[in-house]
Every structure is written in C-alpha cells, then in structure tokens.
Design a protein around this motif. Structure first.
Motif, PDB file in Angstrom:
ATOM      1  N   ALA A 146      58.811  21.608  46.346  1.00 55.33           N
ATOM      2  CA  ALA A 146      59.467  22.485  47.311  1.00 55.33           C
ATOM      3  C   ALA A 146      58.793  22.046  48.737  1.00 55.33           C
ATOM      4  O   ALA A 146      57.727  21.532  48.802  1.00 55.33           O
ATOM      5  CB  ALA A 146      59.001  23.869  47.117  1.00 55.33           C
ATOM      6  N   VAL A 147      59.608  22.284  49.877  1.00 54.30           N
ATOM      7  CA  VAL A 147      59.165  22.343  51.045  1.00 54.30           C
ATOM      8  C   VAL A 147      59.156  23.523  51.741  1.00 54.30           C
ATOM      9  O   VAL A 147      60.248  24.233  51.632  1.00 54.30           O
ATOM     10  CB  VAL A 147      59.881  21.049  51.670  1.00 54.30           C
ATOM     11  CG1 VAL A 147      61.280  21.405  51.711  1.00 54.30           C
ATOM     12  CG2 VAL A 147      59.281  20.650  53.272  1.00 54.30           C
ATOM     13  N   CYS A 148      58.148  23.900  52.782  1.00 51.41           N
ATOM     14  CA  CYS A 148      58.080  24.867  53.769  1.00 51.41           C
ATOM     15  C   CYS A 148      58.316  24.406  54.982  1.00 51.41           C
ATOM     16  O   CYS A 148      57.565  23.377  55.281  1.00 51.41           O
ATOM     17  CB  CYS A 148      56.923  25.865  53.642  1.00 51.41           C
ATOM     18  SG  CYS A 148      56.876  26.785  54.731  1.00 51.41           S
ATOM     19  N   VAL A 149      59.352  24.873  55.953  1.00 57.73           N
ATOM     20  CA  VAL A 149      59.708  24.272  57.029  1.00 57.73           C
ATOM     21  C   VAL A 149      59.346  25.487  58.214  1.00 57.73           C
ATOM     22  O   VAL A 149      60.040  26.185  58.022  1.00 57.73           O
ATOM     23  CB  VAL A 149      61.143  24.125  57.022  1.00 57.73           C
ATOM     24  CG1 VAL A 149      61.502  23.080  58.550  1.00 57.73           C
ATOM     25  CG2 VAL A 149      61.834  23.119  55.879  1.00 57.73           C
TER      26      VAL A 149
ATOM     27  N   VAL B  33      63.846  24.792  49.190  1.00 60.50           N
ATOM     28  CA  VAL B  33      63.533  24.803  50.475  1.00 60.50           C
ATOM     29  C   VAL B  33      63.297  26.274  50.985  1.00 60.50           C
ATOM     30  O   VAL B  33      63.948  27.320  50.789  1.00 60.50           O
ATOM     31  CB  VAL B  33      64.930  24.440  51.375  1.00 60.50           C
ATOM     32  CG1 VAL B  33      64.633  24.372  52.799  1.00 60.50           C
ATOM     33  CG2 VAL B  33      65.264  23.212  50.975  1.00 60.50           C
ATOM     34  N   LEU B  34      62.105  26.479  51.740  1.00 61.55           N
ATOM     35  CA  LEU B  34      61.670  27.723  52.298  1.00 61.55           C
ATOM     36  C   LEU B  34      61.694  27.594  53.824  1.00 61.55           C
ATOM     37  O   LEU B  34      60.825  26.782  54.486  1.00 61.55           O
ATOM     38  CB  LEU B  34      60.378  28.058  51.538  1.00 61.55           C
ATOM     39  CG  LEU B  34      59.558  29.290  52.589  1.00 61.55           C
ATOM     40  CD1 LEU B  34      60.345  30.412  52.375  1.00 61.55           C
ATOM     41  CD2 LEU B  34      58.058  29.221  51.899  1.00 61.55           C
ATOM     42  N   LEU B  35      62.069  28.518  54.665  1.00 60.99           N
ATOM     43  CA  LEU B  35      62.297  28.504  56.043  1.00 60.99           C
ATOM     44  C   LEU B  35      61.152  29.327  56.450  1.00 60.99           C
ATOM     45  O   LEU B  35      61.171  30.451  56.010  1.00 60.99           O
ATOM     46  CB  LEU B  35      63.381  28.980  56.802  1.00 60.99           C
ATOM     47  CG  LEU B  35      64.520  27.849  56.786  1.00 60.99           C
ATOM     48  CD1 LEU B  35      65.766  28.484  57.586  1.00 60.99           C
ATOM     49  CD2 LEU B  35      64.121  26.373  57.304  1.00 60.99           C
ATOM     50  N   ALA B  36      60.011  29.179  57.212  1.00 57.35           N
ATOM     51  CA  ALA B  36      58.913  29.950  57.513  1.00 57.35           C
ATOM     52  C   ALA B  36      59.301  31.294  58.371  1.00 57.35           C
ATOM     53  O   ALA B  36      58.752  31.898  58.717  1.00 57.35           O
ATOM     54  CB  ALA B  36      57.606  29.132  57.951  1.00 57.35           C
ATOM     55  N   GLY B  37      60.330  31.137  58.949  1.00 56.63           N
ATOM     56  CA  GLY B  37      61.035  32.109  60.002  1.00 56.63           C
ATOM     57  C   GLY B  37      62.476  32.024  60.214  1.00 56.63           C
ATOM     58  O   GLY B  37      63.105  31.212  59.739  1.00 56.63           O
ATOM     59  N   PRO B  38      63.023  33.240  60.860  1.00 58.58           N
ATOM     60  CA  PRO B  38      64.530  33.148  60.927  1.00 58.58           C
ATOM     61  C   PRO B  38      65.019  32.282  62.007  1.00 58.58           C
ATOM     62  O   PRO B  38      66.160  31.922  62.103  1.00 58.58           O
ATOM     63  CB  PRO B  38      64.760  34.655  61.333  1.00 58.58           C
ATOM     64  CG  PRO B  38      63.578  35.042  61.941  1.00 58.58           C
ATOM     65  CD  PRO B  38      62.406  34.519  61.066  1.00 58.58           C
ATOM     66  N   GLY B  39      64.071  31.760  62.968  1.00 58.48           N
ATOM     67  CA  GLY B  39      64.516  30.732  64.002  1.00 58.48           C
ATOM     68  C   GLY B  39      64.796  29.234  63.278  1.00 58.48           C
ATOM     69  O   GLY B  39      64.277  29.143  62.180  1.00 58.48           O
ATOM     70  N   GLY B  40      65.768  28.777  64.192  1.00 55.84           N
ATOM     71  CA  GLY B  40      65.826  27.424  63.761  1.00 55.84           C
ATOM     72  C   GLY B  40      67.400  26.882  63.370  1.00 55.84           C
ATOM     73  O   GLY B  40      68.184  26.823  64.137  1.00 55.84           O
ATOM     74  N   ALA B  41      67.477  26.627  62.093  1.00 56.55           N
ATOM     75  CA  ALA B  41      68.585  25.831  61.490  1.00 56.55           C
ATOM     76  C   ALA B  41      69.858  26.451  62.006  1.00 56.55           C
ATOM     77  O   ALA B  41      70.166  27.528  62.452  1.00 56.55           O
ATOM     78  CB  ALA B  41      68.594  26.005  59.982  1.00 56.55           C
ATOM     79  N   GLU B  42      70.971  25.474  62.433  1.00 52.81           N
ATOM     80  CA  GLU B  42      72.105  25.639  62.625  1.00 52.81           C
ATOM     81  C   GLU B  42      73.274  26.087  61.723  1.00 52.81           C
ATOM     82  O   GLU B  42      73.142  25.767  60.530  1.00 52.81           O
ATOM     83  CB  GLU B  42      72.909  24.337  63.565  1.00 52.81           C
ATOM     84  CG  GLU B  42      72.046  23.791  64.663  1.00 52.81           C
ATOM     85  CD  GLU B  42      72.078  24.795  65.926  1.00 52.81           C
ATOM     86  OE1 GLU B  42      73.042  25.618  66.209  1.00 52.81           O
ATOM     87  OE2 GLU B  42      71.205  24.737  66.726  1.00 52.81           O
TER      88      GLU B  42
END
Length: 349
Positions: free
Chosen positions: A108-111, A132-141
């Motif tokens: 897994a990867v934490c971004v 895939v883990l996003l560490a917060g709600p900001g970011g990806a398009e």
C-alpha cells in the motif's frame, strides 16, 4: 584514537536508511502474490506501506504505525530529502524516485503530497495493484479520483481518504440519531473550518446526516438567511433531498471540534459542540459526552485501520470510511459553490 564520551553523556545512534534503486517490477508483483498466500495463514501479518510525503506533517509515519502498519519506505520530492526524512521518521528504506517505490516490496501507499504529484502517485499505485490511502481530503483532481477508483475496483484494492469527521464520535452518534428526529427541516453550522479541506469535511457530514445535496449557494445576496448570529454570516447554503436547508458559517481557525452544529427535525433537534451532544424533544433535554479521539489525526488513523482491515481479510468491501467516490462527490459540490460565488444565485447539482 577517539576519546570515549564524557561520563553522563548520552550517545545518540541514527541508522541511515537504505536508498533503494528501481528494480524489475515483476519481482514486486510476485512478492505481493506470495504475501497474500502467507497472510491466509498469518492474517495479522503487518501491512507493508510506503509513505509519499512533501514534509508537511512529521507525525504521519507515527500515526500509520499506531494503526498497525509497517512503514517500510519513504519518498520525498528529492532523494536527499527522502533519506533525511526517512531517518527522522525511523523508516528503513528511502526512494530516489517513484519507480523505485513502485518496484519495492510493499502492499500500500499513503499519499500526502499535492497535485500533480499526488495524482501521478495515486494512479500509478492503483494501476499496479497497491492499496491507496490519501492522508487528507486536499489534492487529487476529479479525473484522477475517478480513474483511481475504477482501477482500484478492477484490481480489488482499497482506495481510502482520511477525513476527521469519519472518525469523530459525535458524527457517528448523530448519524444514528437523525432518523428519530422525524422529517429534517434545517441544519446550521457556526464556526466551520475554512478552505477546501474544511468544506469537504462539512459537506461529508451533511451528506451523511441529511442525504443527497441538490443545490448549493455561495452568493451572499441569494442566501435564505444572511446570518446565524450577529457575528456569524452565512457563507455557504445547501438544499438537501430530505428537504432540509443547511446554513454554514465558516471562520478562520474554525474546527469540527469547536463548531456548533444543530440538526432540526419535526420531532426534535440535536446540538453538537465538540464532545458534547445535546438532544431536545418532547421528553426534555438530554446531554451526552462523546469519547475523546486517541490521536490528533483521528481521520488518518481510522482510514489506515480501513486499509489494514481490507488487507488482512483480503476484502475491500470492509472499507467503512470515505473513499475516492466520496471525495469526488464533495469536490463536485465545492466546484458548484465556486460557480455560485462567481455568477451569483443557486447552482443545481
């Protein structure tokens, strides 16, 4: 000859992480396949995760470990930063580039980087079968969120977003209480956090408590009410499928834990102020105190638990928290709010 340290001196030994070069990606695929076989006999085998970070929060590796993850590698914007930050966080391996990370023995990867880096990492990770883990709600398009969700579901891997509201005990309690309030009429929020991430948190709560959102307004002239209190102007208004109108006041420095949130229905109302939840109905007023969060980043810990659970039991349906689909829905609403602010009036979704 080096002189021995003076009596009473504490000698600190720092282990330099290994800078891992890229290798044949097929080796990583074989390693993951074998890992899944071994885990059937050892379901509590730690999840091997890599962290992709811009250095914005030095607590991330510790939170991941507390949630049961073995943080085995770290990728920063530059190789020397990867080495330095991995050493600081106690991570044994550092990566010179994304190819080295993707070909390593990880599951897994934490971004926690911003676009376009976050988009590239999330998409490439999902393509090769990493959770895939996003560490917060900001970011990806939006395009990336849709693509990663599709790739992850095709490959049977988890896609999870860390939202503090998903781990907030008061939020879970209110979600269970809302049906007993009868038909919902209004929800108000005083002191909500500002910025895109803050809005995602509030919007996610609204959807969970009040149902689908049909329209949004960020135009002061078109608000159904201009203020909630004399010093709390309404900055965002929502219309939900349940018929409830949502009025939100956002403040610099606002936080879920300090905001005052009121949910009103025909059979009563609930007021949330941090750990305190107060219900008022025909039977009177009742107070409850919710438990405190075990960490300063409860959303990341709960989201990591989701990835660990899905990995240990080899079932991505066990993800209970926010997914890329949830973030996509929230971001779509935020885009509509931006349109309302620029053009005026309400915008239907």
């Amino acid at each position: 000859m080096t002189a021995p340290p003076a009596e009473g001196t504490i000698r600190t030994v720092t282990t330099l992480p290994e800078l891992v070069p890229p290798r044949d990606p097929a080796l990583a695929v074989s390693w993951r396949e074998l890992r899944r076989v071994i885990r059937r006999r050892q379901p509590d085998l730690p999840l091997a995760m890599a962290l992709v970070t811009d250095g914005s929060d030095s607590t991330t590796a510790g939170v991941l470990r507390d949630a049961g993850v073995d943080v085995v590698g770290l990728l920063a914007p530059e190789p020397l930063e990867s080495l330095a930050w991995a050493a600081e966080a106690g991570v044994p391996r550092a990566y010179a580039d994304l190819l080295a990370l993707l070909s390593d023995d990880i599951e897994a990867v934490c971004v926690e980087t911003r676009p376009p880096g976050a988009d590239i990492v999330a998409r490439r990770a999902a393509e090769i079968g990493l959770h895939v883990l996003l560490a917060g709600p900001g970011g990806a398009e939006a395009e990336t969120l849709r693509a990663v969700a599709d790739l992850a579901e095709e490959g049977d891997v988890a896609h999870v977003v860390a939202l503090d509201g998903r781990a907030w005990p008061a939020a879970t309690h209110v979600a269970a209480t809302v049906p007993s309030l009868g038909r919902l009429t209004q929800m108000t929020v005083v002191g909500a956090p500002t910025g895109p991430s803050g809005r995602v948190e509030i919007v996610d709560l609204v959807i969970r408590w009040c149902g689908e959102i049909l329209a949004v307004c960020a135009d002061p002239a078109a608000m159904p009410a201009p203020t909630l209190t004399p010093d709390a102007p309404v900055t965002l208004a929502l219309l939900t499928a349940s018929g409830a109108t949502v009025l939100i006041n956002e403040r610099m420095g606002g936080d879920l834990g300090t905001a005052t949130i009121t949910v009103c229905g025909e059979e009563g109302r609930v007021v949330v102020q941090g750990r305190r939840v107060r219900r008022q109905d025909d039977a009177g007023v009742r107070d409850m105190l919710m438990p405190t969060s075990p960490t300063a980043r409860p959303g990341l810990m709960e989201a990591t638990y989701d990835v660990v659970r899905a990995t240990e039991l080899d079932d991505t349906r066990l993800v209970r928290g926010a997914t890329f689909h949830d973030l996509l829905a929230a971001n779509r609403l935020l885009a509509a709010a931006g349109t309302s602010h620029r053009r005026g009036g309400w915008v239907e979704l």
